[in-house]
Structure formats: structure tokens, C-alpha cells
Design an enzyme around this catalytic site. Structure first.
Site, PDB file in Angstrom:
ATOM      1  N   TYR A  87       0.825  -1.223   0.000  1.00 44.01           N
ATOM      2  CA  TYR A  87       0.000   0.000   0.000  1.00 44.01           C
ATOM      3  C   TYR A  87       0.855   1.267   0.000  1.00 44.01           C
ATOM      4  O   TYR A  87       0.323   2.369  -0.019  1.00 44.01           O
ATOM      5  CB  TYR A  87      -0.884   0.003   1.264  1.00 44.01           C
ATOM      6  CG  TYR A  87      -0.043  -0.180   2.502  1.00 44.01           C
ATOM      7  CD1 TYR A  87       0.630   0.899   3.064  1.00 44.01           C
ATOM      8  CD2 TYR A  87       0.165  -1.445   3.061  1.00 44.01           C
ATOM      9  CE1 TYR A  87       1.472   0.729   4.153  1.00 44.01           C
ATOM     10  CE2 TYR A  87       1.000  -1.619   4.147  1.00 44.01           C
ATOM     11  CZ  TYR A  87       1.646  -0.535   4.684  1.00 44.01           C
ATOM     12  OH  TYR A  87       2.498  -0.700   5.745  1.00 44.01           O
ATOM     13  N   GLY A  88       2.197   1.104   0.041  1.00 42.48           N
ATOM     14  CA  GLY A  88       3.068   2.272   0.189  1.00 42.48           C
ATOM     15  C   GLY A  88       4.060   2.407  -0.949  1.00 42.48           C
ATOM     16  O   GLY A  88       3.682   2.393  -2.125  1.00 42.48           O
ATOM     17  N   THR A  89       5.331   2.497  -0.595  1.00 39.94           N
ATOM     18  CA  THR A  89       6.365   2.792  -1.590  1.00 39.94           C
ATOM     19  C   THR A  89       6.635   1.631  -2.543  1.00 39.94           C
ATOM     20  O   THR A  89       7.318   1.808  -3.547  1.00 39.94           O
ATOM     21  CB  THR A  89       7.694   3.164  -0.906  1.00 39.94           C
ATOM     22  OG1 THR A  89       8.185   2.030  -0.174  1.00 39.94           O
ATOM     23  CG2 THR A  89       7.518   4.339   0.034  1.00 39.94           C
ATOM     24  N   LEU A  90       6.086   0.436  -2.259  1.00 39.59           N
ATOM     25  CA  LEU A  90       6.317  -0.724  -3.132  1.00 39.59           C
ATOM     26  C   LEU A  90       5.293  -0.820  -4.260  1.00 39.59           C
ATOM     27  O   LEU A  90       5.423  -1.651  -5.159  1.00 39.59           O
ATOM     28  CB  LEU A  90       6.294  -2.021  -2.311  1.00 39.59           C
ATOM     29  CG  LEU A  90       7.469  -2.214  -1.343  1.00 39.59           C
ATOM     30  CD1 LEU A  90       7.159  -3.333  -0.343  1.00 39.59           C
ATOM     31  CD2 LEU A  90       8.762  -2.514  -2.084  1.00 39.59           C
ATOM     32  N   GLU A 119      11.441  -4.520   5.132  1.00 40.93           N
ATOM     33  CA  GLU A 119      10.481  -3.894   6.048  1.00 40.93           C
ATOM     34  C   GLU A 119      10.923  -4.003   7.510  1.00 40.93           C
ATOM     35  O   GLU A 119      10.170  -3.639   8.412  1.00 40.93           O
ATOM     36  CB  GLU A 119       9.094  -4.539   5.881  1.00 40.93           C
ATOM     37  CG  GLU A 119       8.524  -4.478   4.473  1.00 40.93           C
ATOM     38  CD  GLU A 119       8.037  -3.083   4.068  1.00 40.93           C
ATOM     39  OE1 GLU A 119       8.225  -2.131   4.849  1.00 40.93           O
ATOM     40  OE2 GLU A 119       7.487  -2.950   2.965  1.00 40.93           O
TER      41      GLU A 119
END
Ligand SMILES: *[C@@H]1O[C@H](CO)[C@@H](O)[C@H](O)[C@H]1NC(C)=O
Length: 160
Positions: free
Chosen positions: A25-28, A100
Site C-alpha cells: 500500500y506504500g512505496t512498493l 520492512e
């Protein structure tokens, strides 16, 4: 030994048994700063499955001087989070756990997702997700985002 040989045969015929669903849901996400890590074969395999959003609401905030997105494991606060499901192999899963800083910084837990496109559109499935229970109390007062974008209007550019 026979069992091992049989298992090896099954695994090589059905490599999918080794795959794990992971929700990012983020930088990936695609078009986000760390997407290339998912596309690098040196890190393992990641195959896009579908867009999805969490069934539960969570606070997705941007925090620290590096403007890192954090999904706080505080269900029923914040918003239903928009993201992408990938099917990853063991190598990529290990890579992502390390990236992570799991389990110290983020913890990988199971989440329920509503699939938004592809053959399973509309169905509810389970996948792994990285979220955190270790956050500063004041982060709960920060603005929350439904869909993270490092170059969004918030102006909080991600610092790798
Ligand atoms: C992210 O924000 C930028 C700047 O507003 C925009 O150009 C881009 O389309 C957005 N990306 C996504 C995936 O929404």
C-alpha cells in the site's frame, strides 16, 4: 526420503504452492519509489494479482523526517486502504521481510481484502500485509491517507 522426492516433484510441477499473497500500500506499489525492488529478479519473483482495498479501516500516515508511510495496526480508525496484491515466491518474501525490518519495525500479519479487479473482482481474500504496532502516540493525530502517493498533494516527499 520417498516423501521428500514426492514433495520435490509436486513443488516443481506446481511452483504456485510456494507462492504467498502480499498486499502492498506504500512505496512498493507501481509508480512508487520502491516498486523497482519488486521487479528485480535478484530479490525474487513478484507477480501482480489485483488491486484491492482493506475490509477494515486503518490509519495510514506519513511520519519521521524521511516521510515514510506507516500503516498503524489500529483497526477501525482511519480509512479503508487502497493497494495492490502480489503473489511472491519465498525469496521475495524473505527480501521484503528484511526490507520492512520485520518483525522489529513492521509486523507481517494477515489482512482481509476486497479485490477490485481481475477474475476475483468483488471477492474477499486474505493476504499478508506489513503494518506496525510500534509508533509514536502523536502519529495517531496525523492526517490519514486512503491511497499513498509519494508525490501527492501532501508534499511530504519520501526520502529513501
Ligand atoms: C501521484 O501524484 C502525482 C502528483 O500529483 C500525480 O502526477 C500522479 O499521477 C499520482 N500517482 C498516482 C499513482 O496516483
Amino acid at each position: 526420503m520417498k516423501g521428500f522426492v514426492l514433495l520435490s516433484v509436486i513443488v516443481s510441477v506446481f511452483p504456485a504452492v510456494h507462492m504467498t499473497l502480499i498486499f502492498v500500500y506504500g512505496t512498493l506499489k507501481k509508480d512508487q519509489p520502491n516498486y523497482l525492488l519488486m521487479r528485480n529478479p535478484d530479490n525474487g519473483q513478484a507477480e501482480f494479482v489485483a488491486h484491492a482495498r482493506t475490509v477494515e479501516r486503518y490509519p495510514l500516515v506519513i511520519a519521521t523526517k524521511n516521510n515514510i508511510p506507516f500503516l498503524l495496526n489500529v483497526p477501525e480508525t482511519g480509512q479503508r486502504i487502497q493497494g495492490e496484491i502480489y503473489s511472491v515466491d519465498k525469496k521475495m518474501l524473505d527480501f521484503l521481510d528484511e526490507f520492512e525490518e520485520c518483525p522489529e519495525l513492521y509486523q507481517r500479519t494477515t489482512v482481509q481484502l476486497e479485490v477490485q479487479d481481475g477474475p476475483k473482482s468483488g471477492s474477499i481474500i486474505k493476504a499478508f500485509m506489513y503494518s506496525t504496532t510500534t509508533y509514536e502516540p502523536e502519529w495517531l493525530q496525523k492526517p490519514t491517507y486512503e491511497s499513498y502517493n509519494a508525490s501527492g498533494d501532501h508534499g511530504l516527499r519520501y526520502v529513501p
